[in-house]
Design an enzyme around this catalytic site. Structure first.
Site, PDB file in Angstrom:
ATOM      1  N   VAL A  45      35.413  31.268  45.398  1.00  0.00           N
ATOM      2  CA  VAL A  45      36.579  31.009  44.565  1.00  0.00           C
ATOM      3  C   VAL A  45      37.685  31.965  45.004  1.00  0.00           C
ATOM      4  O   VAL A  45      37.449  33.171  45.152  1.00  0.00           O
ATOM      5  CB  VAL A  45      36.278  31.215  43.071  1.00  0.00           C
ATOM      6  CG1 VAL A  45      37.502  30.878  42.223  1.00  0.00           C
ATOM      7  CG2 VAL A  45      35.084  30.363  42.645  1.00  0.00           C
ATOM      8  N   CYS A  46      38.877  31.439  45.221  1.00  0.00           N
ATOM      9  CA  CYS A  46      40.039  32.251  45.565  1.00  0.00           C
ATOM     10  C   CYS A  46      39.740  33.125  46.795  1.00  0.00           C
ATOM     11  O   CYS A  46      39.233  32.647  47.797  1.00  0.00           O
ATOM     12  CB  CYS A  46      40.469  33.071  44.350  1.00  0.00           C
ATOM     13  SG  CYS A  46      42.143  33.703  44.405  1.00  0.00           S
ATOM     14  N   THR A  47      40.006  34.418  46.706  1.00  0.00           N
ATOM     15  CA  THR A  47      39.835  35.292  47.869  1.00  0.00           C
ATOM     16  C   THR A  47      38.379  35.653  48.134  1.00  0.00           C
ATOM     17  O   THR A  47      38.091  36.433  49.055  1.00  0.00           O
ATOM     18  CB  THR A  47      40.662  36.581  47.710  1.00  0.00           C
ATOM     19  OG1 THR A  47      40.338  37.196  46.459  1.00  0.00           O
ATOM     20  CG2 THR A  47      42.146  36.280  47.759  1.00  0.00           C
ATOM     21  N   THR A  71      41.745  29.163  50.582  1.00  0.00           N
ATOM     22  CA  THR A  71      41.765  30.261  49.631  1.00  0.00           C
ATOM     23  C   THR A  71      43.092  30.155  48.877  1.00  0.00           C
ATOM     24  O   THR A  71      43.822  29.178  49.045  1.00  0.00           O
ATOM     25  CB  THR A  71      41.601  31.629  50.333  1.00  0.00           C
ATOM     26  OG1 THR A  71      41.493  32.654  49.332  1.00  0.00           O
ATOM     27  CG2 THR A  71      42.769  31.948  51.237  1.00  0.00           C
ATOM     28  N   ALA A  73      40.694  27.355  45.973  1.00  0.00           N
ATOM     29  CA  ALA A  73      41.956  28.095  45.992  1.00  0.00           C
ATOM     30  C   ALA A  73      42.020  29.074  44.820  1.00  0.00           C
ATOM     31  O   ALA A  73      41.056  29.767  44.537  1.00  0.00           O
ATOM     32  CB  ALA A  73      43.119  27.108  45.975  1.00  0.00           C
TER      33      ALA A  73
END
Length: 320
Positions: free
Chosen positions: A104-106, A124, A157
């Site tokens: 998830v994300c970074t 990301t 993202a």
């Protein structure tokens, strides 16, 4: 029914929503269909971690004692900038054993640092896609989608897209009815397709420093159906086409053509979502000229046709 262990790794500086969002989805699915998911959290040494927002989270156990996961979920957060080497080492050794790898994300940076994204497509948070591509050139970074799936690896993202991805995984595992029940319980949409854009064209590009270029950016967003060739935009900025193209890219981080493409796509998306206008009318209003040209642009950028996009996101009836 097979129970799937979902292991969420924790570390100092983790983004709390990256952890709790997907966890609530899997927990909701377990309540809907008992015996399907087992949630477990683990930090490198089993000690509590402090999230980026200051919350303290107590893990179930240390990574060394964690059960072999079906789904290994790696959240993001500030802690991914200087990751604990114990965490990346553990991911390098144990990540390939998971049936499903999710970030998830970074959190994608942690998977990439462990070599788990080499040769794969990934995404990301939009603000960090450039850095991911620079630091890990073996990863094929896609900045637009809210999540990307490449085989058994799925990357998402920004924070809420982790919920979208988790719902998609639940739908894959248990079917649409279970996923819909969870989505309703959380008061979110069942899913946004992974290829829905992360952000608007205006956010995608930086605002130019010089007034003439800023005016051109604004004019483009207000007139997507106009002549938006480099020559026409350069004339509006009172610059030569070559000088304009170079200055625009330097100050906005994208080319004039790419910016125009994003503005037109976004304009068409909004009209499909918010109006009952016909596809032919929308294609003209968005600067595509013909429905076929707009269809090609949608398939290229979003992986879906305008008709299918409208079916998923329309908020008003289509004009007959």
């Amino acid at each position: 029914m097979t129970q799937r262990t979902v292991l969420v790794v924790l570390f100092d500086g983790v983004q709390s929503l990256d952890v709790t969002g997907p966890s609530e989805v899997f927990a909701g699915a377990e309540k809907h269909t008992p015996g399907t998911y087992r949630l477990c959290t683990a930090s490198p040494d089993g000690a509590p971690v402090r999230t980026g927002s200051g919350l303290t989270v107590v893990p179930d156990r240390a990574l060394s004692d964690a059960p072999g996961p079906h789904t290994l979920l790696v959240p993001g957060g500030e802690g991914t900038r200087r990751p604990d080497p114990r965490l990346t080492d553990w991911l390098r050794r144990h990540g390939p054993r998971a049936e499903r790898l999710v970030s998830v994300c970074t959190g994608a940076f942690l998977l990439a640092a462990a070599g788990l994204l080499d040769g794969r497509r990934a995404t990301t948070h939009w603000a960090h896609c450039g850095r991911l591509a620079r630091e890990h050139p073996a990863v094929e970074v896609h900045p637009d989608p809210i999540y990307v799936r490449d085989g058994h690896v799925a990357t998402s993202a920004g924070v809420t897209s982790g919920i979208d991805l988790a719902l998609a995984l639940v739908e894959e595992d248990l079917g649409r009815r279970a996923a819909l029940t969870v989505a309703r319980q959380l008061v979110v949409f069942l899913r946004r397709p992974g290829n829905q854009a992360q952000f608007s064209a205006q956010l995608a590009a930086q605002t130019a420093r010089r007034e003439p270029l800023r005016e051109v950016q604004h004019w483009v967003t207000e007139h997507p159906d106009a002549d938006l060739t480099v020559e026409a935009l350069a004339a509006r900025a009172a610059l030569s086409p070559r000088h304009f193209a170079r200055a625009f890219r330097t100050e906005t981080g994208t080319t004039p053509g790419r910016y125009v493409d994003r503005v037109r796509l976004e304009h068409a998306r909004r009209l499909l979502e918010d109006t009952g206008d016909g596809v032919e009318e929308i294609s003209r209003a968005s600067g595509y000229g013909t429905p076929e040209a707009m269809r090609r642009a949608f398939v290229r950028a979003l992986g879906t046709s305008p008709a299918e996009y409208r079916r998923r996101f329309r908020s008003v009836p289509t004009r007959s």
